[in-house]
Scaffold this active site. Structure first.
Site, PDB file in Angstrom:
ATOM      1  N   ASP A  82      -6.731  -1.885   1.077  1.00  0.00           N
ATOM      2  CA  ASP A  82      -7.263  -0.876   1.982  1.00  0.00           C
ATOM      3  C   ASP A  82      -8.052  -1.612   3.052  1.00  0.00           C
ATOM      4  O   ASP A  82      -8.961  -2.393   2.732  1.00  0.00           O
ATOM      5  CB  ASP A  82      -8.171   0.086   1.217  1.00  0.00           C
ATOM      6  CG  ASP A  82      -8.671   1.246   2.062  1.00  0.00           C
ATOM      7  OD1 ASP A  82      -7.971   1.633   3.013  1.00  0.00           O
ATOM      8  OD2 ASP A  82      -9.757   1.767   1.762  1.00  0.00           O
TER       9      ASP A  82
ATOM     10  N   ASP B 279     -10.215  -0.927   6.568  1.00  0.00           N
ATOM     11  CA  ASP B 279     -10.838   0.081   7.418  1.00  0.00           C
ATOM     12  C   ASP B 279     -11.515  -0.589   8.598  1.00  0.00           C
ATOM     13  O   ASP B 279     -12.301  -1.533   8.418  1.00  0.00           O
ATOM     14  CB  ASP B 279     -11.888   0.885   6.649  1.00  0.00           C
ATOM     15  CG  ASP B 279     -11.292   1.839   5.638  1.00  0.00           C
ATOM     16  OD1 ASP B 279     -10.188   2.360   5.897  1.00  0.00           O
ATOM     17  OD2 ASP B 279     -11.929   2.075   4.604  1.00  0.00           O
TER      18      ASP B 279
ATOM     19  N   ARG C   5       0.833  -1.202   0.000  1.00  0.00           N
ATOM     20  CA  ARG C   5       0.000   0.000   0.000  1.00  0.00           C
ATOM     21  C   ARG C   5       0.862   1.244   0.000  1.00  0.00           C
ATOM     22  O   ARG C   5       1.777   1.383   0.811  1.00  0.00           O
ATOM     23  CB  ARG C   5      -0.912   0.008   1.228  1.00  0.00           C
ATOM     24  CG  ARG C   5      -1.691   1.306   1.472  1.00  0.00           C
ATOM     25  CD  ARG C   5      -2.913   1.406   0.582  1.00  0.00           C
ATOM     26  NE  ARG C   5      -3.561   2.689   0.675  1.00  0.00           N
ATOM     27  CZ  ARG C   5      -4.653   2.937   1.392  1.00  0.00           C
ATOM     28  NH1 ARG C   5      -5.207   1.994   2.102  1.00  0.00           N
ATOM     29  NH2 ARG C   5      -5.192   4.133   1.382  1.00  0.00           N
TER      30      ARG C   5
ATOM     31  N   ARG D 149      -5.451   1.487  -4.766  1.00  0.00           N
ATOM     32  CA  ARG D 149      -4.869   0.785  -3.623  1.00  0.00           C
ATOM     33  C   ARG D 149      -4.603  -0.681  -3.906  1.00  0.00           C
ATOM     34  O   ARG D 149      -5.457  -1.372  -4.453  1.00  0.00           O
ATOM     35  CB  ARG D 149      -5.835   0.862  -2.446  1.00  0.00           C
ATOM     36  CG  ARG D 149      -6.156   2.279  -2.054  1.00  0.00           C
ATOM     37  CD  ARG D 149      -7.381   2.319  -1.151  1.00  0.00           C
ATOM     38  NE  ARG D 149      -7.663   3.688  -0.788  1.00  0.00           N
ATOM     39  CZ  ARG D 149      -8.658   4.378  -1.287  1.00  0.00           C
ATOM     40  NH1 ARG D 149      -9.482   3.851  -2.149  1.00  0.00           N
ATOM     41  NH2 ARG D 149      -8.844   5.627  -0.916  1.00  0.00           N
TER      42      ARG D 149
END
Length: 160
Positions: free
Chosen positions: A102, A104, A90, A99
């Site tokens: 990713d 989250d 990344r 990306r």
């Protein structure tokens, strides 16, 4: 006994996405890697989905959501997720760049966190079909019908 081992486990939800390289393989590998984090166990995983970029550029994304049971604190889990992103190559050359991976942190139990490095619940999760649809698949009670209706116009396709 480590501090993490002494802590009661918390169910956390992680959104995964990638739109560079073999994105499906990277997301699948990252889900497996979640299960190998210290004091963390994979509890559930959604199917993979293809979605158009939202507030981002580049090719379509491959997305998923995973639930983990973890004894890590929210900041420690975030750090572990960022380390997985780095191992996947990344880079952050600019905001919302394409990306390789990713990750989250969407939810961390019932916690409400608002710090410079972490906001939980994720501040934009209710605006994104690529989060809500996979999350609803594994935790339907966490996704209000009105939120799903609000993102119905966003393109998303279940892959597997």
């Amino acid at each position: 006994m480590s501090a993490a081992a002494a802590r009661a486990p918390v169910i956390a939800y992680v959104a995964l996405g990638a739109n560079l390289g073999d994105a499906a393989a990277v997301v699948a590998s990252a889900i497996d890697a979640l299960n190998r984090l210290p004091d963390t166990r994979l509890e559930a995983r959604s199917h993979l989905y293809r979605s158009a970029p939202v507030d981002a550029q580049g090719p379509d994304f491959i997305n998923a959501v995973a639930a983990v049971s973890t004894r890590l604190t929210a900041p420690d889990l975030l750090l572990a997720l960022q380390q997985l992103e780095q191992r996947a190559g990344r880079e952050r050359p600019y905001r919302n760049a394409p990306r390789t991976l990713d990750l989250d942190l969407l939810l961390y139990g019932d916690a409400r966190i608002d710090s410079p490095s972490l906001t939980v619940p994720h501040p934009r999760m209710m605006e994104r079909a690529f989060v809500l649809i996979p999350l609803a698949e594994i935790a339907p009670d966490l996704v209000p019908a009105a939120a799903l209706a609000a993102v119905a116009g966003q393109r998303i396709e279940r892959l597997s």
